[in-house]
Structures are given as C-alpha cells and as structure tokens.
Write an enzyme that holds these catalytic residues in place. Structure first.
Site, PDB file in Angstrom:
ATOM      1  CB  SER A 182      -4.850  -4.208  -2.413  1.00 33.52           C
ATOM      2  OG  SER A 182      -3.652  -3.530  -2.163  1.00 33.52           O
ATOM      3  CG  ASP A 187      -3.686  -2.857   1.223  1.00 31.75           C
ATOM      4  OD1 ASP A 187      -4.002  -3.887   0.609  1.00 31.75           O
ATOM      5  OD2 ASP A 187      -2.724  -2.146   0.899  1.00 31.75           O
ATOM      6  NE  ARG A 189      -2.886  -9.640  -2.381  1.00 34.43           N
ATOM      7  CZ  ARG A 189      -2.939  -8.491  -3.057  1.00 34.43           C
ATOM      8  NH1 ARG A 189      -3.106  -7.345  -2.419  1.00 34.43           N
ATOM      9  NH2 ARG A 189      -2.829  -8.481  -4.355  1.00 34.43           N
ATOM     10  CG  HIS A 199      -2.835   3.624  -7.776  1.00 39.44           C
ATOM     11  ND1 HIS A 199      -2.056   3.815  -6.659  1.00 39.44           N
ATOM     12  CD2 HIS A 199      -2.790   2.299  -8.046  1.00 39.44           C
ATOM     13  CE1 HIS A 199      -1.567   2.652  -6.266  1.00 39.44           C
ATOM     14  NE2 HIS A 199      -1.997   1.709  -7.093  1.00 39.44           N
ATOM     15  CE  LYS A 227      -3.154   0.322  -1.212  1.00 40.13           C
ATOM     16  NZ  LYS A 227      -1.968  -0.492  -1.409  1.00 40.13           N
TER      17      LYS A 227
HETATM   18  N1  URA Z   1      -0.659  -2.221  -5.678  1.00 37.45           N
HETATM   19  C1  URA Z   1      -1.381  -2.278  -4.528  1.00 37.45           C
HETATM   20  O1  URA Z   1      -1.487  -1.290  -3.804  1.00 37.45           O
HETATM   21  N2  URA Z   1      -1.988  -3.424  -4.203  1.00 37.45           N
HETATM   22  C2  URA Z   1      -1.906  -4.531  -4.968  1.00 37.45           C
HETATM   23  O2  URA Z   1      -2.490  -5.536  -4.610  1.00 37.45           O
HETATM   24  C3  URA Z   1      -1.141  -4.478  -6.165  1.00 37.45           C
HETATM   25  C4  URA Z   1      -0.530  -3.294  -6.509  1.00 37.45           C
END
Ligand code: URA
Length: 434
Positions: free
Chosen positions: A183, A161, A168, A82, A187
C-alpha cells in the site's frame, strides 16, 4: 483463472504466482473481483503472510494499476518522507519546508487521517484557503517555484490501493506487513521520487505495536523501495504517547510553525531535524548526517525554513499571514481541562486513546466521508515522566459540541495513567534500517 482458486491457495498457505497476484489487482481495479472475494483474499494474506517476492509482485501490480508521475524534467533529486501513521505526528509540515530551503526538491504526496491517526492533508487544510488537490501541471509549477509541494495523491497514483485500503479498513485487514508494504510503497514508487525516508512507528499508537514487528515492516518497506529503484531508508520511532503537545489539525499546524521559529516541543523538533537531515543526504545536498543536521538547524535559526513555509502556503492558495497571526486559524473556543486525580508521575499518556478522543471531538473521521473540524483537538499540559500534584492540568480539550466532548472525555480520561515511580525515559528513535 478463478478468484476462488487464488483465495483457496493462499488460505491453505500456498505461494501465489506473479500472474495470480496480477489477476487479483487487475480485477480489483476493474471491479471484476467482487468485494467479498477481494476481502477473503486480503484476510488469507493477513493470516498466511507473503514472501518478499510475492510482496514485490503485489507492489508492482499496484503501481501499474495507474501511471507513474514523471518529474524528470525538473532538476535535482526528488525526495519524500512518509510515516506509517501516528498521533500528533506532524513532522512533515516542519521538515518539508526545511529540506526545501536547503535545496532538496520535495514532491510530498500525503494521506488523510486513518482510524485514530492524523493525516497531513487534514492538517494542511486547517490553513484557510490551502489547496491539496493540485493537477500535475500545478504540482510541477509549485516544485519549480518553491521546491516543495504538499498534496493529495493524484488520481493516476496506485488506484488499486484506494479500493484495497477501503476494504481493509472495514474488514480487519490493516495490520499485515505485506499489505502495508504494498500500500505505502506502490504510492511512493508511483509518485516519481528518487529517494524516500520512512518513519516507521512502534507502540500503542502505531499500527505495529511491537519493536519486532516494526523492524520487520521497516525491512520490508526498505527492501521493496530499493528493489524498485527508489533509494529508501527507515528510522523506527516510539509512538506510545503523542508526539509534541498538540493533537488536532489547526493546533498541530501552529505547533509546527513554532518549531520553524526555533521553539516548539523538543521531540517534534529533534525528530523533524533527524528526518530532514536524512533527506538532505539522500538528495545529495549534505555529505553525511552531521552535515545534514547542521544545515537543517541553520535553516531554522536563519528563518529560511519559516520563510519557505510561507511561500509554500501562498503557492497553494493558502493565507500565509497565519504564520504570524494564529488568530487566522479556526479555533474552538470551548475548553475542558482534565486534571490529575492524584499526585504522582505521569507514567502513560496512551497515544491510541488520545487519538480516538481527538477523533471523538471531530478532528478525525469515523467514516471516510465524515467532515473534519479543523479547530478542535487536545493540548497536552503534561508529558510522561512529569511529576504532578493532585488537580494539576493534564489535557486541555478544545471542543465545539458538548456531546462530542462527552465521548472524548471518556477516552481521554482512560489515556492518563499516574503511578508512584518515574517511568524510565525511552529514546524516541529506536533503530534504523538501510
Ligand atoms: N498507510 C498506508 O498508506 N497504507 C497502509 O496500509 C497503512 C498505512
């Protein structure tokens, strides 16, 4: 318990208890915390911060706002990668087929473009027919057949999220280390993986602008991942200028195919090899990083990675002929070239401005539900450090609508900085965290 008391506690610098954090996440998921109170608490967290313990509780509550995908019936370790988000950051499309070709199982769940940054799902959808919304059964079938799947988060994955991120995005509360950590990691933990490699971006085009903040974010992500049983490591990479030469969805997929064919820009190739090699080590198919790098470079040289990419595309309903025939990609035929206003060294090619210019052309979204134009984007004809004569081409804007070009040109022109001194060459990888 009252929402306002939780907000007051954090506003005044207090530490939240696990029950208060759980109350917040449950309330957001069920819709019983109104947006104005959720936003107030998010702002209090951004300003006051959270301890690593509070961050772990927040992440855990967000994981449990949905279910955890169970991939245990598939053999081998499942490894994902990621990135915290960048411009021209396309390595997923290179490293996923390469790592799969070397024998690691890759269940990759990605996101869409956010703000000025691009998203893997938008890039994949530039491939005609490619489906990113697979059911759990389709996801497992793809993993069993080709060892890799590139999809959107299924609805069961961390639904809290989705709500929090949308808030946000419009309340100035993105750039918070505990909120980004919860966040991303909620996931990733919920998607059922065993190990994760993170690419934490740093610089003008990243959410974290300084190396100190990026390291703190990397440490937070790694510690929450490891504490939850997902073996996690991170590298920190520069995002002052876009990665590679292409920004825009179809253009970036073509650049990835070029890397899989053994060409493409060296920064994209090197970073993809580094990240993929780490995935091989975590997936226990390589003994160490050097062995991993050798295996990945061999998979490029033999064409095994390219072949795996064709199979992934086919498995997910896309047209694999794009790999050998780029005319099958949507293409914006109108071009406008921005040229060097004077002679000198290209000292800066600001990633955030290029990202915003590309969104301006239609490659990204201003609002969550805006459509994407996969064909438009920007090709970088020069990279920082290059010497230019007055009038040399710097940026090649591929567009469809003239008014959009006007917006993009204003931003892209500001992204170009020419000076008299050659800028010091900075390494792309600035550190790692285990
Ligand atoms: N990517 C995400 O999934 N969440 C964030 O808060 C910032 C980047």
């Amino acid at each position: 318990m009252r929402a306002v008391d939780v907000i007051l506690k954090k506003r005044d610098g207090g530490l939240l208890g696990r029950d208060e954090i759980q109350f917040f996440v449950t309330g957001v998921t069920a819709g019983t915390w109104p947006d104005y109170q959720a936003s107030a608490l998010l702002m209090a967290i951004l300003l006051r911060g959270m301890t690593i313990e509070e961050t772990a509780w927040l992440t855990d509550a967000m994981v449990h706002s949905g279910g955890r995908v169970d991939l245990s019936d598939l053999p081998g370790l499942k490894v994902d990668k990621h990135s915290t988000g960048g411009v021209g950051d396309k390595t997923s499309l290179v490293l996923a087929p390469l790592a799969a070709a070397c024998g690691v199982m890759i269940p990759m769940m990605s996101g869409r473009g956010l703000g000025h940054t691009g998203g893997t799902l938008d890039k994949l959808e530039a491939i005609p027919g490619f489906r990113v919304n697979l059911s759990l059964d389709e996801m497992k079938a793809a993993l069993a057949h080709v060892g890799c799947v590139l999809i959107a988060q299924t609805r069961q994955v961390a639904p809290a999220d989705k709500t929090l991120y949308a808030l946000r995005d419009v309340t100035g509360t993105i750039e918070s280390i505990p909120l980004i950590t919860a966040s991303i990691m909620s996931k990733k933990i919920a998607e059922g993986i065993d190990a994760l490699v993170l690419d934490v971006k740093t610089g003008s085009g990243a959410f974290m602008k300084t190396e100190t903040d990026s390291r703190r974010l990397a440490e937070s992500l790694v510690s929450i991942g490891n504490a939850s049983g997902v073996k996690t490591e991170a590298i920190m990479t520069r995002m002052d200028a876009p990665l590679g030469r292409a920004v825009g969805n179809a253009l970036e997929v073509i650049e990835c195919i070029e890397v899989l064919k053994g060409g493409g820009p060296p920064d994209v190739a090197d970073l993809s090899v580094e990240l993929a090699a780490r995935m091989l080590v975590l997936g226990r198919v390589a003994d160490d990083l050097t062995d991993g790098q050798t295996q990945i470079r061999d998979a490029i040289a033999s064409g095994a990675g390219l072949d795996r990419f064709r199979r992934i595309i086919e498995q997910q309903g896309g047209d694999p002929r794009v790999v050998d025939d780029y005319s099958r990609f949507p293409a914006a035929l109108q071009r406008h070239v921005l040229r060097a206003p004077r002679a000198g060294f290209l000292t800066r090619l600001d990633a955030e401005l290029i990202g915003r210019a590309s969104v301006g052309l239609g490659a990204g979204r201003d609002r969550v539900d805006d459509p994407i134009d996969p064909s438009v984007g920007i090709m970088m004809m020069a990279k920082p450090g290059d010497h230019l004569r007055a009038g040399d081409p710097v940026l090649d804007l591929r567009y469809r609508h003239r008014p959009r070009l006007e917006t993009a040109m204003e931003l892209a022109t500001r992204a170009i900085v020419i000076g008299d001194q050659r800028p010091a060459a900075e390494p792309l990888i600035v550190g790692d965290v285990h």
